[in-house]
Motif scaffolding. Structure first.
Motif, PDB file in Angstrom:
ATOM      1  N   SER A   5       0.844  -1.197   0.000  1.00  0.00           N
ATOM      2  CA  SER A   5       0.000   0.000   0.000  1.00  0.00           C
ATOM      3  C   SER A   5       0.876   1.242   0.000  1.00  0.00           C
ATOM      4  CB  SER A   5      -0.914   0.033   1.234  1.00  0.00           C
ATOM      5  OG  SER A   5      -1.702  -1.125   1.333  1.00  0.00           O
ATOM      6  N   LEU A   6       0.342   2.311  -0.602  1.00  0.00           N
ATOM      7  CA  LEU A   6       0.984   3.625  -0.566  1.00  0.00           C
ATOM      8  C   LEU A   6      -0.057   4.642  -0.119  1.00  0.00           C
ATOM      9  CD1 LEU A   6       2.037   2.156  -3.491  1.00  0.00           C
ATOM     10  CD2 LEU A   6       3.529   4.138  -3.397  1.00  0.00           C
ATOM     11  N   PHE A   7       0.378   5.606   0.698  1.00  0.00           N
ATOM     12  CA  PHE A   7      -0.528   6.647   1.180  1.00  0.00           C
ATOM     13  C   PHE A   7       0.189   7.991   1.192  1.00  0.00           C
ATOM     14  CE2 PHE A   7      -1.762   2.765   3.520  1.00  0.00           C
ATOM     15  CZ  PHE A   7      -3.113   2.673   3.199  1.00  0.00           C
ATOM     16  N   ASN A   8      -0.603   9.048   1.016  1.00  0.00           N
ATOM     17  CA  ASN A   8      -0.118  10.359   1.422  1.00  0.00           C
ATOM     18  C   ASN A   8      -1.183  11.049   2.253  1.00  0.00           C
ATOM     19  OD1 ASN A   8      -1.950  11.611  -0.334  1.00  0.00           O
ATOM     20  ND2 ASN A   8      -0.390  12.752  -1.446  1.00  0.00           N
ATOM     21  N   TYR A   9      -0.765  12.059   2.991  1.00  0.00           N
ATOM     22  CA  TYR A   9      -1.612  12.800   3.923  1.00  0.00           C
ATOM     23  C   TYR A   9      -1.296  14.282   3.699  1.00  0.00           C
ATOM     24  CZ  TYR A   9      -1.070   8.152   6.033  1.00  0.00           C
ATOM     25  OH  TYR A   9      -0.984   6.793   6.247  1.00  0.00           O
ATOM     26  N   PRO A  10      -1.905  14.914   2.695  1.00  0.00           N
ATOM     27  CA  PRO A  10      -1.501  16.285   2.347  1.00  0.00           C
ATOM     28  C   PRO A  10      -1.584  17.265   3.514  1.00  0.00           C
ATOM     29  CG  PRO A  10      -2.847  15.338   0.613  1.00  0.00           C
ATOM     30  CD  PRO A  10      -2.911  14.386   1.767  1.00  0.00           C
ATOM     31  N   LEU A  11      -2.637  17.159   4.323  1.00  0.00           N
ATOM     32  CA  LEU A  11      -2.768  17.975   5.531  1.00  0.00           C
ATOM     33  C   LEU A  11      -2.318  17.144   6.715  1.00  0.00           C
ATOM     34  CD1 LEU A  11      -3.895  20.529   7.056  1.00  0.00           C
ATOM     35  CD2 LEU A  11      -6.050  19.255   7.243  1.00  0.00           C
ATOM     36  N   LYS A  12      -1.395  17.641   7.498  1.00  0.00           N
ATOM     37  CA  LYS A  12      -0.908  16.899   8.660  1.00  0.00           C
ATOM     38  C   LYS A  12      -2.083  16.517   9.559  1.00  0.00           C
ATOM     39  CE  LYS A  12       2.536  17.236  12.383  1.00  0.00           C
ATOM     40  NZ  LYS A  12       3.374  16.111  11.919  1.00  0.00           N
ATOM     41  N   GLY A  13      -2.258  15.207   9.784  1.00  0.00           N
ATOM     42  CA  GLY A  13      -3.338  14.718  10.626  1.00  0.00           C
ATOM     43  C   GLY A  13      -4.598  14.335   9.884  1.00  0.00           C
TER      44      GLY A  13
END
Length: 368
Positions: A5-13
């Motif tokens: 799996s790959l993820f990003n979280y553009p806004l912290k939290g």
């Protein structure tokens, strides 16, 4: 071993964005932790105090605009090319000059969280370095640009707790099918597709992982952090570790299913053993209520207090926030971490209950 799996979280939290492929550059996965909510004084806001952040979704459109959405809120689109000024913000101990997203964005996040907050953007004019490797940049991630965890580590934790916690609670960028649980902590250099990564340190965990990512509800029993504390607490400093931070030494593209090649390994750290009913027991007396509790050698003072029903405030459970400060009146303790205490406080006998272990009978004074 392969990337599952790959993820990003553009806004912290914020809520995780699953990805089939991702570009990795010096700041990690493209778009990851480039935005952050802060107080009116510039102090960063995370999911520990504001679990609702995990309900926010954030999408970046070619670095030209960003779209925020959240339950019962109008969708917000912000033009990243607009000149809305700059703001000085602080993430942990790092000061960063970031781009302001303007009054409309500030009102949106303030209405959602219920307070006076700001939204900011880590742009090309922002600068922050990895503490232990200052030649490498990092945006608003806690410690380093890329966080890697394995499915086997989560399975080991779920087997121990009997729960079914989700990997998204631990907020990794890359989830790997590894050879064994916690194997990622022994990887010094790895190659994934076109990308090469260099290890920085293990990821010390806090109560953020206790928040259900679907409903933003913290677990009332402080799970899975409470169990992870027993399962995987590092001997050297008492920190509770899950996952490994990396910097990018060779940028490129990673695709789901890519092979993970370990180029260089390092020795595994030592961790506290699982609870043993036969180990030595100590008596801890909590003042001023004169309440006595029994402690095993590998239980923290905080764990003993919670089991005995003592109202002792806590937050990070890793020695970094100072919420669980107590005063040692008598006895001997083993100190795992005391980062949140000043030298004067240590001289006065203060300790952090989350990171200290009884090594004799103790008398502890609780804070007023």
């Amino acid at each position: 071993m392969r990337v599952e799996s790959l993820f990003n979280y553009p806004l912290k939290g914020c809520r995780a964005n699953p990805m089939l492929e991702a570009k990795l550059g010096s700041l990690g996965v493209q778009g990851d932790r480039r935005f952050m909510a802060v107080t009116h004084r510039g102090q960063f806001v995370n999911g520990k105090k504001f679990p609702k952040l995990v309900l926010v979704t954030c999408r970046i459109d070619n670095e030209q605009s960003v779209i925020f959405s959240a339950p019962n809120m109008p969708e917000l689109k912000v033009d990243l090319t607009a000149d809305d000024g700059r703001v000085d913000v602080r993430v942990w101990r790092s000061d960063v000059n970031a781009k302001s997203l303007g009054d409309k964005a500030n009102s949106w996040i303030s209405d959602f969280l219920g307070g006076d907050f700001r939204l900011c953007f880590y742009d090309q004019n922002s600068h922050r370095q990895v503490n232990s490797l200052p030649e490498y940049p990092v945006s608003f991630s806690d410690s380093a640009p890329v966080l890697v965890a394995s499915r086997q580590s989560l399975e080991a934790l779920n087997a121990y707790t009997g729960r079914v916690d989700k990997i998204e609670q631990f907020r990794p960028n890359l989830v790997v099918d590894a050879d064994s649980a916690f194997a990622e902590e022994t990887w010094q250099r790895i190659r994934i597709g076109e990308v090469e990564l260099l290890a920085v340190k293990g990821c010390a965990r806090c109560p953020v992982i206790n928040t259900d990512v679907e409903f933003a509800q913290p677990d009332p029993n402080q799970e899975p952090l409470r169990s992870l504390t027993k399962l995987h607490r590092r001997v050297s400093d008492g920190k509770v570790i899950f996952g490994q931070y990396f910097v990018v030494t060779q940028p490129g593209r990673v695709v789901k299913g890519d092979q993970v090649e370990v180029l260089q390994s390092r020795p595994a750290e030592q961790y506290q053993p699982l609870p043993d009913e036969e180990q030595e027991q100590y008596t801890i007396t909590f003042e001023p209520m004169t309440l006595n509790a029994r402690s095993a050698a590998n239980e923290t003072i905080l764990e003993v207090a919670e089991a005995a029903g003592v109202a002792l405030a806590s937050s990070c459970r890793g020695g970094s926030c100072g919420t669980c400060r107590v005063k040692l009146l008598s006895g001997e303790v083993e100190v795992g971490a005391d980062y949140a205490l000043t030298e004067q406080e240590i001289e006065q006998g203060y300790i952090l209950a989350c990171s200290c272990f009884a090594r004799s009978d103790l008398v502890i004074a609780l804070e007023d």
